[in-house]
Design a protein around this motif. Structure first.
Motif, PDB file in Angstrom:
ATOM      1  N   ALA A 157      42.048  41.182 114.277  1.00 43.86           N
ATOM      2  CA  ALA A 157      42.516  42.328 115.065  1.00 43.86           C
ATOM      3  C   ALA A 157      43.531  41.896 116.117  1.00 43.86           C
ATOM      4  CB  ALA A 157      41.329  43.019 115.734  1.00 43.86           C
ATOM      5  N   SER A 158      44.564  42.712 116.269  1.00 44.45           N
ATOM      6  CA  SER A 158      45.584  42.415 117.283  1.00 44.45           C
ATOM      7  C   SER A 158      45.967  43.709 117.977  1.00 44.45           C
ATOM      8  CB  SER A 158      46.818  41.774 116.634  1.00 44.45           C
ATOM      9  OG  SER A 158      47.304  42.596 115.580  1.00 44.45           O
ATOM     10  N   PRO A 159      45.128  44.167 118.918  1.00 44.88           N
ATOM     11  CA  PRO A 159      45.419  45.426 119.620  1.00 44.88           C
ATOM     12  C   PRO A 159      46.666  45.328 120.489  1.00 44.88           C
ATOM     13  CG  PRO A 159      43.579  44.287 120.650  1.00 44.88           C
ATOM     14  CD  PRO A 159      43.897  43.542 119.384  1.00 44.88           C
ATOM     15  N   SER A 160      47.317  46.462 120.651  1.00 40.28           N
ATOM     16  CA  SER A 160      48.505  46.525 121.511  1.00 40.28           C
ATOM     17  C   SER A 160      48.076  46.893 122.931  1.00 40.28           C
ATOM     18  CB  SER A 160      49.486  47.578 120.980  1.00 40.28           C
ATOM     19  OG  SER A 160      49.804  47.323 119.619  1.00 40.28           O
ATOM     20  N   LEU A 161      49.024  46.848 123.852  1.00 43.15           N
ATOM     21  CA  LEU A 161      48.735  47.234 125.224  1.00 43.15           C
ATOM     22  C   LEU A 161      48.484  48.731 125.301  1.00 43.15           C
ATOM     23  CD1 LEU A 161      51.415  45.152 127.185  1.00 43.15           C
ATOM     24  CD2 LEU A 161      48.962  44.695 127.026  1.00 43.15           C
ATOM     25  N   SER A 162      47.531  49.125 126.148  1.00 44.14           N
ATOM     26  CA  SER A 162      47.213  50.534 126.317  1.00 44.14           C
ATOM     27  C   SER A 162      48.384  51.262 126.960  1.00 44.14           C
ATOM     28  CB  SER A 162      45.957  50.686 127.184  1.00 44.14           C
ATOM     29  OG  SER A 162      45.724  52.049 127.468  1.00 44.14           O
ATOM     30  N   CYS A 163      48.606  52.490 126.496  1.00 42.04           N
ATOM     31  CA  CYS A 163      49.695  53.281 127.065  1.00 42.04           C
ATOM     32  C   CYS A 163      49.151  54.441 127.885  1.00 42.04           C
ATOM     33  CB  CYS A 163      50.616  53.792 125.953  1.00 42.04           C
ATOM     34  SG  CYS A 163      49.759  54.775 124.704  1.00 42.04           S
ATOM     35  N   GLY A 164      47.894  54.352 128.305  1.00 45.86           N
ATOM     36  CA  GLY A 164      47.309  55.384 129.153  1.00 45.86           C
ATOM     37  C   GLY A 164      46.947  56.666 128.434  1.00 45.86           C
ATOM     38  N   SER A 165      46.726  56.601 127.134  1.00 44.56           N
ATOM     39  CA  SER A 165      46.390  57.800 126.371  1.00 44.56           C
ATOM     40  C   SER A 165      44.952  58.235 126.654  1.00 44.56           C
ATOM     41  CB  SER A 165      46.586  57.548 124.881  1.00 44.56           C
ATOM     42  OG  SER A 165      45.838  56.417 124.463  1.00 44.56           O
ATOM     43  N   THR A 166      44.638  59.490 126.302  1.00 43.15           N
ATOM     44  CA  THR A 166      43.311  60.053 126.480  1.00 43.15           C
ATOM     45  C   THR A 166      42.884  60.709 125.174  1.00 43.15           C
ATOM     46  OG1 THR A 166      44.099  62.219 127.201  1.00 43.15           O
ATOM     47  CG2 THR A 166      43.872  60.515 128.908  1.00 43.15           C
ATOM     48  N   ILE A 167      41.634  61.143 125.114  1.00 40.79           N
ATOM     49  CA  ILE A 167      41.186  61.795 123.879  1.00 40.79           C
ATOM     50  C   ILE A 167      41.913  63.129 123.683  1.00 40.79           C
ATOM     51  CG2 ILE A 167      38.916  60.700 123.861  1.00 40.79           C
ATOM     52  CD1 ILE A 167      37.738  63.273 124.944  1.00 40.79           C
ATOM     53  N   GLN A 168      42.346  63.742 124.762  1.00 39.61           N
ATOM     54  CA  GLN A 168      43.055  65.013 124.629  1.00 39.61           C
ATOM     55  C   GLN A 168      44.505  64.814 124.218  1.00 39.61           C
ATOM     56  OE1 GLN A 168      41.800  67.745 124.367  1.00 39.61           O
ATOM     57  NE2 GLN A 168      39.940  67.942 125.598  1.00 39.61           N
ATOM     58  N   SER A 169      45.087  63.673 124.572  1.00 35.65           N
ATOM     59  CA  SER A 169      46.498  63.443 124.248  1.00 35.65           C
ATOM     60  C   SER A 169      46.693  62.852 122.858  1.00 35.65           C
ATOM     61  CB  SER A 169      47.139  62.507 125.286  1.00 35.65           C
ATOM     62  OG  SER A 169      46.557  61.209 125.225  1.00 35.65           O
ATOM     63  N   GLU A 170      45.610  62.351 122.253  1.00 34.43           N
ATOM     64  CA  GLU A 170      45.723  61.694 120.956  1.00 34.43           C
ATOM     65  C   GLU A 170      45.427  62.664 119.809  1.00 34.43           C
ATOM     66  OE1 GLU A 170      46.427  58.289 119.977  1.00 34.43           O
ATOM     67  OE2 GLU A 170      47.324  58.461 121.958  1.00 34.43           O
ATOM     68  N   LYS A 171      46.299  62.672 118.821  1.00 32.77           N
ATOM     69  CA  LYS A 171      46.061  63.478 117.619  1.00 32.77           C
ATOM     70  C   LYS A 171      45.078  62.776 116.696  1.00 32.77           C
ATOM     71  CE  LYS A 171      48.358  65.465 113.558  1.00 32.77           C
ATOM     72  NZ  LYS A 171      49.632  65.611 112.811  1.00 32.77           N
ATOM     73  N   HIS A 172      45.175  61.442 116.637  1.00 31.02           N
ATOM     74  CA  HIS A 172      44.279  60.645 115.794  1.00 31.02           C
ATOM     75  C   HIS A 172      43.356  59.817 116.674  1.00 31.02           C
ATOM     76  CE1 HIS A 172      46.765  61.643 112.308  1.00 31.02           C
ATOM     77  NE2 HIS A 172      47.828  61.260 112.996  1.00 31.02           N
ATOM     78  N   LEU A 173      42.074  59.882 116.386  1.00 32.03           N
ATOM     79  CA  LEU A 173      41.077  59.077 117.087  1.00 32.03           C
ATOM     80  C   LEU A 173      40.344  58.224 116.064  1.00 32.03           C
ATOM     81  CD1 LEU A 173      39.609  61.739 119.559  1.00 32.03           C
ATOM     82  CD2 LEU A 173      41.069  59.802 120.157  1.00 32.03           C
ATOM     83  N   ILE A 174      40.292  56.927 116.322  1.00 41.67           N
ATOM     84  CA  ILE A 174      39.613  56.003 115.412  1.00 41.67           C
ATOM     85  C   ILE A 174      38.195  55.793 115.941  1.00 41.67           C
ATOM     86  CG2 ILE A 174      39.575  53.655 114.508  1.00 41.67           C
ATOM     87  CD1 ILE A 174      42.836  55.368 115.426  1.00 41.67           C
ATOM     88  N   ILE A 175      37.220  56.011 115.066  1.00 39.81           N
ATOM     89  CA  ILE A 175      35.812  56.051 115.479  1.00 39.81           C
ATOM     90  C   ILE A 175      35.082  54.777 115.080  1.00 39.81           C
ATOM     91  CG2 ILE A 175      33.611  57.255 115.154  1.00 39.81           C
ATOM     92  CD1 ILE A 175      35.167  59.829 114.794  1.00 39.81           C
ATOM     93  N   HIS A 176      34.309  54.250 116.017  1.00 34.72           N
ATOM     94  CA  HIS A 176      33.389  53.148 115.743  1.00 34.72           C
ATOM     95  C   HIS A 176      32.053  53.464 116.407  1.00 34.72           C
ATOM     96  CE1 HIS A 176      36.976  50.914 114.516  1.00 34.72           C
ATOM     97  NE2 HIS A 176      36.169  50.050 113.939  1.00 34.72           N
ATOM     98  N   PHE A 177      31.008  52.848 115.887  1.00 34.58           N
ATOM     99  CA  PHE A 177      29.666  53.100 116.399  1.00 34.58           C
ATOM    100  C   PHE A 177      29.062  51.815 116.944  1.00 34.58           C
ATOM    101  CE2 PHE A 177      30.506  56.232 113.117  1.00 34.58           C
ATOM    102  CZ  PHE A 177      30.133  57.419 113.738  1.00 34.58           C
ATOM    103  N   ALA A 178      28.242  51.977 117.966  1.00 40.42           N
ATOM    104  CA  ALA A 178      27.488  50.859 118.525  1.00 40.42           C
ATOM    105  C   ALA A 178      26.010  51.160 118.380  1.00 40.42           C
ATOM    106  CB  ALA A 178      27.848  50.643 119.997  1.00 40.42           C
ATOM    107  N   ALA A 179      25.198  50.111 118.396  1.00 40.46           N
ATOM    108  CA  ALA A 179      23.758  50.299 118.276  1.00 40.46           C
ATOM    109  C   ALA A 179      23.243  51.137 119.438  1.00 40.46           C
ATOM    110  CB  ALA A 179      23.052  48.942 118.241  1.00 40.46           C
ATOM    111  N   ALA A 180      22.394  52.120 119.146  1.00 36.98           N
ATOM    112  CA  ALA A 180      21.852  53.016 120.165  1.00 36.98           C
ATOM    113  C   ALA A 180      20.604  53.682 119.598  1.00 36.98           C
ATOM    114  CB  ALA A 180      22.883  54.069 120.553  1.00 36.98           C
TER     115      ALA A 180
END
Length: 256
Positions: free
Chosen positions: A69-92
């Motif tokens: 994985a090679s993530p880029s720098l954050s551009c200050g986006s939010t869940i409301q500003s993003e058209k695509h959201l990539i989902i991952h799950f954590a143990a809970a």
């Protein structure tokens, strides 16, 4: 948190599970040797060994993704500003859902209000007795609270002024919910894990796909089966939170 940190944390969690599952074998082996236990020891060991093996394989997979994985720098986006959201799950105990943007930065999260440690060891039918309350975070800010009931989903949307607006989604039948004059249908495609959410006009307002990763996101999200949520540009901010509330109910106990 970015996606690389998520893979690292998941890898360490899997490795810990692999190691911890060997401790019962060690304790039972000590007991068997000290008491001349005659029962076939291997039969007792097999479930723990299999679980340890599965966890270790998960560790190897997550570690490989962490290295790729090679993530880029954050551009200050939010869940409301993003058209695509990539989902991952954590143990809970029931659900913890991370929402990432296309750069690999976590922009939001859905997690339980109550995460008591006792719930980790409870079977589903007992844990389901707890009230299902969840928070939707946009970055570090709570933007909505979800209360799941048998035939209702209550969504309390927090406005910029701090005031709450309550939306009650009434379940009319399996996968069909109504709020006032609006209706939402959660449609699952046969033999696939894809989900479509339609409005009362049978128009798609959101869709979730697995096994389809745009080429430009491959270096950031090495797992090709990563779920991608796409929300229609015509959907209002309120509808986006309704979509996340519907998905919360769909993904309960995803990683219990």
């Amino acid at each position: 948190m970015n996606i690389q940190e998520y893979y690292k944390h998941s890898a360490l969690t899997a490795l810990n599970g692999s190691v911890m599952s060997l401790f019962p074998i060690l304790l039972f082996l000590i007991y068997a040797l000290s008491s001349n236990y005659s029962f076939p020891i291997l039969l007792v060991f097999i479930p723990f060994l299999l679980y340890s093996f599965v966890c270790y394989q998960s560790y190897l997979i997550y570690h490989r993704w962490y290295e790729k994985a090679s993530p880029s720098l954050s551009c200050g986006s939010t869940i409301q500003s993003e058209k695509h959201l990539i989902i991952h799950f954590a143990a809970a105990p029931a659900l913890k859902m991370y929402l990432f943007d296309g750069n690999g930065s976590r922009v939001g999260e859905i997690k339980e209000k109550y995460e008591w440690k006792l719930r980790w060891i409870l079977p589903y039918f007992l844990d389901a007795l707890f009230r299902g309350e969840y928070f939707i975070y946009d970055r570090e800010k709570v933007v909505a609270q979800i209360k799941l009931q048998k035939r209702y989903i209550d969504v309390f949307i927090v406005g910029n002024d701090g005031e709450e607006k309550k939306i009650t989604l009434s379940q009319k039948s399996k996968g069909i919910y109504q709020y006032g004059t609006s209706a939402y249908k959660v449609k699952k495609k046969a033999f696939l894990s894809d989900i479509l959410i339609l409005n009362e006009k049978n128009q798609s307002i959101a869709g979730l796909q697995k096994g389809w990763m745009p080429a430009k996101l491959d270096p950031i999200f090495p797992n090709p089966n990563t779920p991608i949520l796409t929300v229609s540009e015509k959907s209002s901010p309120e509808e986006k939170l309704i979509v996340l509330a519907l998905l919360t109910k769909e993904f309960l106990y995803k990683d219990h």
